[in-house]
Motif scaffolding. Structure first.
Motif, PDB file in Angstrom:
ATOM      1  N   UNK A   1      52.290  46.466  37.367  1.00  0.00           N
ATOM      2  CA  UNK A   1      52.396  45.485  38.419  1.00  0.00           C
ATOM      3  C   UNK A   1      53.080  44.254  37.843  1.00  0.00           C
ATOM      4  N   UNK A   2      54.111  43.769  38.524  1.00  0.00           N
ATOM      5  CA  UNK A   2      54.719  42.528  38.075  1.00  0.00           C
ATOM      6  C   UNK A   2      54.232  41.382  38.956  1.00  0.00           C
ATOM      7  N   UNK A   3      54.404  40.184  38.433  1.00  0.00           N
ATOM      8  CA  UNK A   3      53.867  39.004  39.104  1.00  0.00           C
ATOM      9  C   UNK A   3      54.408  38.833  40.509  1.00  0.00           C
ATOM     10  N   UNK A   4      55.617  39.298  40.757  1.00  0.00           N
ATOM     11  CA  UNK A   4      56.214  39.132  42.086  1.00  0.00           C
ATOM     12  C   UNK A   4      55.536  40.013  43.133  1.00  0.00           C
ATOM     13  N   UNK A   5      54.794  41.027  42.716  1.00  0.00           N
ATOM     14  CA  UNK A   5      54.110  41.886  43.682  1.00  0.00           C
ATOM     15  C   UNK A   5      52.707  41.396  44.016  1.00  0.00           C
ATOM     16  N   UNK A   6      52.295  40.272  43.410  1.00  0.00           N
ATOM     17  CA  UNK A   6      50.972  39.710  43.660  1.00  0.00           C
ATOM     18  C   UNK A   6      51.080  38.682  44.781  1.00  0.00           C
ATOM     19  N   UNK A   7      50.244  38.819  45.788  1.00  0.00           N
ATOM     20  CA  UNK A   7      50.156  37.834  46.865  1.00  0.00           C
ATOM     21  C   UNK A   7      48.953  36.949  46.609  1.00  0.00           C
ATOM     22  N   UNK A   8      49.121  35.654  46.782  1.00  0.00           N
ATOM     23  CA  UNK A   8      48.044  34.698  46.564  1.00  0.00           C
ATOM     24  C   UNK A   8      47.744  34.006  47.886  1.00  0.00           C
ATOM     25  N   UNK A   9      46.526  34.200  48.379  1.00  0.00           N
ATOM     26  CA  UNK A   9      46.159  33.686  49.689  1.00  0.00           C
ATOM     27  C   UNK A   9      44.783  33.036  49.663  1.00  0.00           C
ATOM     28  N   UNK A  10      44.615  32.023  50.479  1.00  0.00           N
ATOM     29  CA  UNK A  10      43.282  31.450  50.663  1.00  0.00           C
ATOM     30  C   UNK A  10      42.441  32.462  51.434  1.00  0.00           C
ATOM     31  N   UNK A  11      41.130  32.499  51.195  1.00  0.00           N
ATOM     32  CA  UNK A  11      40.275  33.399  51.986  1.00  0.00           C
ATOM     33  C   UNK A  11      40.446  33.066  53.471  1.00  0.00           C
TER      34      UNK A  11
ATOM     35  N   UNK B   1      49.109  45.413  46.656  1.00  0.00           N
ATOM     36  CA  UNK B   1      49.083  46.658  47.433  1.00  0.00           C
ATOM     37  C   UNK B   1      47.893  46.707  48.390  1.00  0.00           C
ATOM     38  N   UNK B   2      47.597  45.578  49.033  1.00  0.00           N
ATOM     39  CA  UNK B   2      46.531  45.531  50.034  1.00  0.00           C
ATOM     40  C   UNK B   2      45.123  45.505  49.476  1.00  0.00           C
ATOM     41  N   UNK B   3      44.987  45.305  48.164  1.00  0.00           N
ATOM     42  CA  UNK B   3      43.674  45.303  47.517  1.00  0.00           C
ATOM     43  C   UNK B   3      43.481  43.968  46.803  1.00  0.00           C
ATOM     44  N   UNK B   4      42.285  43.411  46.905  1.00  0.00           N
ATOM     45  CA  UNK B   4      41.968  42.183  46.175  1.00  0.00           C
ATOM     46  C   UNK B   4      41.873  42.505  44.683  1.00  0.00           C
ATOM     47  N   UNK B   5      42.625  41.758  43.880  1.00  0.00           N
ATOM     48  CA  UNK B   5      42.671  42.042  42.437  1.00  0.00           C
ATOM     49  C   UNK B   5      42.236  40.856  41.583  1.00  0.00           C
ATOM     50  N   UNK B   6      41.824  39.772  42.223  1.00  0.00           N
ATOM     51  CA  UNK B   6      41.365  38.621  41.464  1.00  0.00           C
ATOM     52  C   UNK B   6      41.144  37.430  42.365  1.00  0.00           C
TER      53      UNK B   6
END
Length: 163
Positions: A1-11, A53-58
């Motif tokens: 996984x590269x950093x560009x594939x990570x989405x960062x969102x507020x709950x 990929x639609x899963x919470x990872x952190x």
């Protein structure tokens, strides 16, 4: 996984908030975090959740305060994937946008991996609070006596970065 594939969102919904609650309970022994004698409850902090990929990872939680904002938790499901760095960069940006420029992180004396991680990202050790964890156990007895590498957990180490 590269950093560009990570989405960062507020709950954004109750499911996100419940996931964060369960994360704190599992990783931190409850919905209470204690740092330098100050108590933080999950409902009183801001959060950013990392998705891949639609899963919470952190997730990272933090509190913005005048003159000193603080990271209250950082958790990743898989290390070495850039998730922690991406979360921390996002939180730093949010703190800076709030008009604050001093950001601190508190970790414990046993957490060598965190000390390495934060220092590599530009944080500097600014204070050591001797026996702070020993004192915190009076309010939160679930704090373990032994930590990483079987090191007794006693002290808090403050790292800071000017944003």
């Amino acid at each position: 996984m590269d950093r560009s594939s990570i989405q960062l969102l507020a709950p954004s919904n109750e499911e996100d908030k419940e996931w964060l609650r369960n994360l704190w309970i599992t990783e931190w022994g409850g919905e209470l975090m204690i740092s330098r004698g100050r108590q933080f409850y999950l409902q009183d902090v801001e959060a950013v959740v990392a998705w891949a990929d639609g899963v919470r990872v952190g997730a990272a939680t933090y509190q913005v305060r005048r003159d000193e904002s603080e990271l209250t938790s950082l958790n990743v499901m898989t290390s070495g994937q850039g998730i922690g760095s991406a979360l921390l960069a996002a939180v730093e940006q949010l703190v800076k946008q709030a008009g604050e420029n001093r950001f601190i992180i508190i970790t414990t004396n046993d957490n060598m991996d965190a000390l390495r991680f934060y220092q590599r990202l530009g944080y500097r050790i600014s204070s050591i609070y001797i026996d702070a964890v020993t004192e915190s156990r009076k309010s939160k007895p679930s704090i373990p006596l032994l930590g990483y590498y079987h090191i007794p957990i006693r002290d808090e180490i403050e790292l800071e970065k000017m944003l």
